[in-house]
Design a protein around this motif. Structure first.
Motif, short mmCIF file in Angstrom:
data_model
loop_
_atom_site.label_atom_id
_atom_site.label_comp_id
_atom_site.label_asym_id
_atom_site.label_seq_id
_atom_site.Cartn_x
_atom_site.Cartn_y
_atom_site.Cartn_z
N LEU A 20 28.07 44.78 41.06
CA LEU A 20 29.18 44.27 40.27
C LEU A 20 30.63 44.61 41.47
O LEU A 20 31.00 45.72 41.62
N GLU A 21 30.88 42.91 41.44
CA GLU A 21 32.23 43.12 42.27
C GLU A 21 33.69 44.63 41.98
O GLU A 21 33.91 45.27 42.30
N GLU A 22 33.56 44.82 40.60
CA GLU A 22 34.68 45.92 39.53
C GLU A 22 34.68 46.77 40.14
O GLU A 22 35.17 47.75 40.44
N ASP A 23 33.05 47.72 39.96
CA ASP A 23 32.70 48.46 40.22
C ASP A 23 32.95 49.44 42.34
O ASP A 23 33.42 50.52 42.44
N LYS A 25 35.25 47.88 43.91
CA LYS A 25 36.62 48.41 44.16
C LYS A 25 36.49 49.59 44.44
O LYS A 25 37.58 49.89 44.54
#
Length: 42
Positions: A20-23, A25
């Protein structure tokens, strides 16, 4: 993620593996692995 961030601020090293790109970050350094086929057969 807040807990991991807080632990890291206190000096704890965190190694996180995610899709997950969100995590991702949350990381200070991101190492991206290439998508290559893995052959598990001997």
């Amino acid at each position: 993620m807040e807990l991991l961030s807080e632990l890291n601020k206190e000096g704890t090293t965190i190694v996180m593996v995610t899709h997950l790109e969100e995590d991702a970050k949350y990381g200070h350094r991101i190492i991206r692995m290439p998508r290559i086929p893995i052959n598990l057969a001997n």
